[in-house]
Scaffold this motif. Structure first.
Motif, PDB file in Angstrom:
ATOM      1  N   MET A  83      88.438 102.382  12.830  1.00  0.00           N
ATOM      2  CA  MET A  83      88.148 102.208  11.415  1.00  0.00           C
ATOM      3  C   MET A  83      87.407 103.430  10.885  1.00  0.00           C
ATOM      4  SD  MET A  83      87.284  98.181  11.163  1.00  0.00           S
ATOM      5  CE  MET A  83      87.993  97.846   9.576  1.00  0.00           C
ATOM      6  N   ARG A  84      86.482 103.935  11.692  1.00  0.00           N
ATOM      7  CA  ARG A  84      85.738 105.114  11.264  1.00  0.00           C
ATOM      8  C   ARG A  84      86.673 106.312  11.171  1.00  0.00           C
ATOM      9  NH1 ARG A  84      80.880 105.758  14.679  1.00  0.00           N
ATOM     10  NH2 ARG A  84      82.430 106.149  16.260  1.00  0.00           N
ATOM     11  N   ASP A  85      87.568 106.470  12.156  1.00  0.00           N
ATOM     12  CA  ASP A  85      88.501 107.595  12.133  1.00  0.00           C
ATOM     13  C   ASP A  85      89.434 107.543  10.929  1.00  0.00           C
ATOM     14  OD1 ASP A  85      87.355 108.476  14.458  1.00  0.00           O
ATOM     15  OD2 ASP A  85      88.963 107.725  15.762  1.00  0.00           O
ATOM     16  N   SER A  86      89.722 106.335  10.439  1.00  0.00           N
ATOM     17  CA  SER A  86      90.588 106.170   9.272  1.00  0.00           C
ATOM     18  C   SER A  86      89.811 106.241   7.956  1.00  0.00           C
ATOM     19  CB  SER A  86      91.322 104.827   9.342  1.00  0.00           C
ATOM     20  OG  SER A  86      92.141 104.790  10.478  1.00  0.00           O
ATOM     21  N   HIS A  87      88.500 106.400   8.040  1.00  0.00           N
ATOM     22  CA  HIS A  87      87.619 106.514   6.868  1.00  0.00           C
ATOM     23  C   HIS A  87      87.699 105.288   5.960  1.00  0.00           C
ATOM     24  CE1 HIS A  87      86.869 110.618   8.089  1.00  0.00           C
ATOM     25  NE2 HIS A  87      88.174 110.799   8.165  1.00  0.00           N
ATOM     26  N   LEU A  88      87.786 104.101   6.566  1.00  0.00           N
ATOM     27  CA  LEU A  88      87.836 102.867   5.780  1.00  0.00           C
ATOM     28  C   LEU A  88      86.450 102.527   5.248  1.00  0.00           C
ATOM     29  CD1 LEU A  88      90.176 100.711   8.026  1.00  0.00           C
ATOM     30  CD2 LEU A  88      90.767 101.974   5.970  1.00  0.00           C
ATOM     31  N   THR A  89      86.388 102.162   3.990  1.00  0.00           N
ATOM     32  CA  THR A  89      85.115 101.786   3.377  1.00  0.00           C
ATOM     33  C   THR A  89      85.161 100.375   2.812  1.00  0.00           C
ATOM     34  OG1 THR A  89      85.789 102.773   1.274  1.00  0.00           O
ATOM     35  CG2 THR A  89      84.521 104.168   2.796  1.00  0.00           C
ATOM     36  N   SER A  90      86.213  99.638   3.121  1.00  0.00           N
ATOM     37  CA  SER A  90      86.368  98.275   2.607  1.00  0.00           C
ATOM     38  C   SER A  90      85.688  97.270   3.531  1.00  0.00           C
ATOM     39  CB  SER A  90      87.852  97.924   2.480  1.00  0.00           C
ATOM     40  OG  SER A  90      88.476  98.788   1.566  1.00  0.00           O
ATOM     41  N   ASP A  91      85.543  96.059   3.028  1.00  0.00           N
ATOM     42  CA  ASP A  91      85.005  94.933   3.794  1.00  0.00           C
ATOM     43  C   ASP A  91      86.156  93.962   4.070  1.00  0.00           C
ATOM     44  OD1 ASP A  91      82.472  96.085   3.438  1.00  0.00           O
ATOM     45  OD2 ASP A  91      82.151  94.966   1.590  1.00  0.00           O
ATOM     46  N   TYR A  92      86.127  93.316   5.244  1.00  0.00           N
ATOM     47  CA  TYR A  92      87.252  92.477   5.653  1.00  0.00           C
ATOM     48  C   TYR A  92      86.781  91.152   6.241  1.00  0.00           C
ATOM     49  CZ  TYR A  92      89.694  96.933   5.452  1.00  0.00           C
ATOM     50  OH  TYR A  92      90.205  98.123   5.047  1.00  0.00           O
ATOM     51  N   TRP A  93      87.541  90.090   5.959  1.00  0.00           N
ATOM     52  CA  TRP A  93      87.357  88.823   6.663  1.00  0.00           C
ATOM     53  C   TRP A  93      88.015  88.959   8.022  1.00  0.00           C
ATOM     54  CZ3 TRP A  93      83.679  86.405   4.667  1.00  0.00           C
ATOM     55  CH2 TRP A  93      83.546  86.212   3.301  1.00  0.00           C
ATOM     56  N   ILE A  94      87.394  88.366   9.052  1.00  0.00           N
ATOM     57  CA  ILE A  94      87.971  88.480  10.396  1.00  0.00           C
ATOM     58  C   ILE A  94      88.406  87.139  10.982  1.00  0.00           C
ATOM     59  CG2 ILE A  94      86.821  90.641  10.947  1.00  0.00           C
ATOM     60  CD1 ILE A  94      84.787  88.963  12.581  1.00  0.00           C
ATOM     61  N   GLY A  95      88.297  86.059  10.208  1.00  0.00           N
ATOM     62  CA  GLY A  95      88.812  84.779  10.692  1.00  0.00           C
ATOM     63  C   GLY A  95      87.805  83.919  11.431  1.00  0.00           C
ATOM     64  N   GLY A  96      86.532  84.099  11.166  1.00  0.00           N
ATOM     65  CA  GLY A  96      85.506  83.259  11.776  1.00  0.00           C
ATOM     66  C   GLY A  96      84.723  82.533  10.696  1.00  0.00           C
ATOM     67  N   ARG A  97      84.148  81.391  11.067  1.00  0.00           N
ATOM     68  CA  ARG A  97      83.359  80.619  10.113  1.00  0.00           C
ATOM     69  C   ARG A  97      82.351  79.757  10.858  1.00  0.00           C
ATOM     70  NH1 ARG A  97      84.961  76.320  12.089  1.00  0.00           N
ATOM     71  NH2 ARG A  97      86.957  75.318  11.980  1.00  0.00           N
ATOM     72  N   PHE A  98      81.332  79.311  10.118  1.00  0.00           N
ATOM     73  CA  PHE A  98      80.383  78.392  10.731  1.00  0.00           C
ATOM     74  C   PHE A  98      80.968  77.000  10.645  1.00  0.00           C
ATOM     75  CE2 PHE A  98      76.814  75.513  10.956  1.00  0.00           C
ATOM     76  CZ  PHE A  98      76.255  75.947  12.136  1.00  0.00           C
ATOM     77  N   ASP A  99      81.102  76.338  11.782  1.00  0.00           N
ATOM     78  CA  ASP A  99      81.690  75.002  11.877  1.00  0.00           C
ATOM     79  C   ASP A  99      80.566  73.971  11.923  1.00  0.00           C
ATOM     80  OD1 ASP A  99      82.995  72.662  12.517  1.00  0.00           O
ATOM     81  OD2 ASP A  99      84.049  73.482  14.248  1.00  0.00           O
ATOM     82  N   LEU A 100      80.437  73.199  10.857  1.00  0.00           N
ATOM     83  CA  LEU A 100      79.373  72.191  10.791  1.00  0.00           C
ATOM     84  C   LEU A 100      79.524  71.132  11.869  1.00  0.00           C
ATOM     85  CD1 LEU A 100      78.551  71.275   7.087  1.00  0.00           C
ATOM     86  CD2 LEU A 100      77.038  72.205   8.824  1.00  0.00           C
TER      87      LEU A 100
END
Length: 114
Positions: free
Chosen positions: A1-18
């Protein structure tokens, strides 16, 4: 990601499960890894005593002992409530962070339904 110079934010598919009282992957409800090297840190203006190490995601972390050293940084995830999801953010050097699920981030990848 650093090599591609990405500056965006991304969801990765995790969540808090009550129901499980733990962080889980959305795809199969398996437990997400906690701690280093996956999760980032956050700064807090006030000084917080650090509690003893916490490794069991299904229990509440123990409180710090009286006279424990005080720190201004803490490791995410810190939110243990419904409505929090896992993201990787540019601000946190693309380490995992806990963010409100209503925030507008792009998905890191998508899977097509069969």
């Amino acid at each position: 990601m650093r090599d591609s110079h990405l500056t965006s934010d991304y969801w990765i598919g995790g969540r808090f499960d009550l129901d499980a009282n733990a962080w889980a992957w959305v795809q199969d409800d398996s437990s997400m890894p906690l701690g280093s090297p996956y999760w980032g840190t956050r700064y807090n203006k006030s000084c917080m005593p650090r509690p003893p190490p916490h490794t069991d995601p299904s229990t509440v972390p123990r409180l710090a002992l009286p006279g424990a050293p005080c720190f201004k940084y803490y490791q995410t995830p810190s939110n243990r409530a419904a409505g929090w999801c896992a993201a990787i953010t540019y601000e946190q050097y693309h380490f995992f962070t806990d963010e409100p699920c209503v925030d507008a981030y792009s998905p890191l990848c998508q899977r097509r339904a069969n």
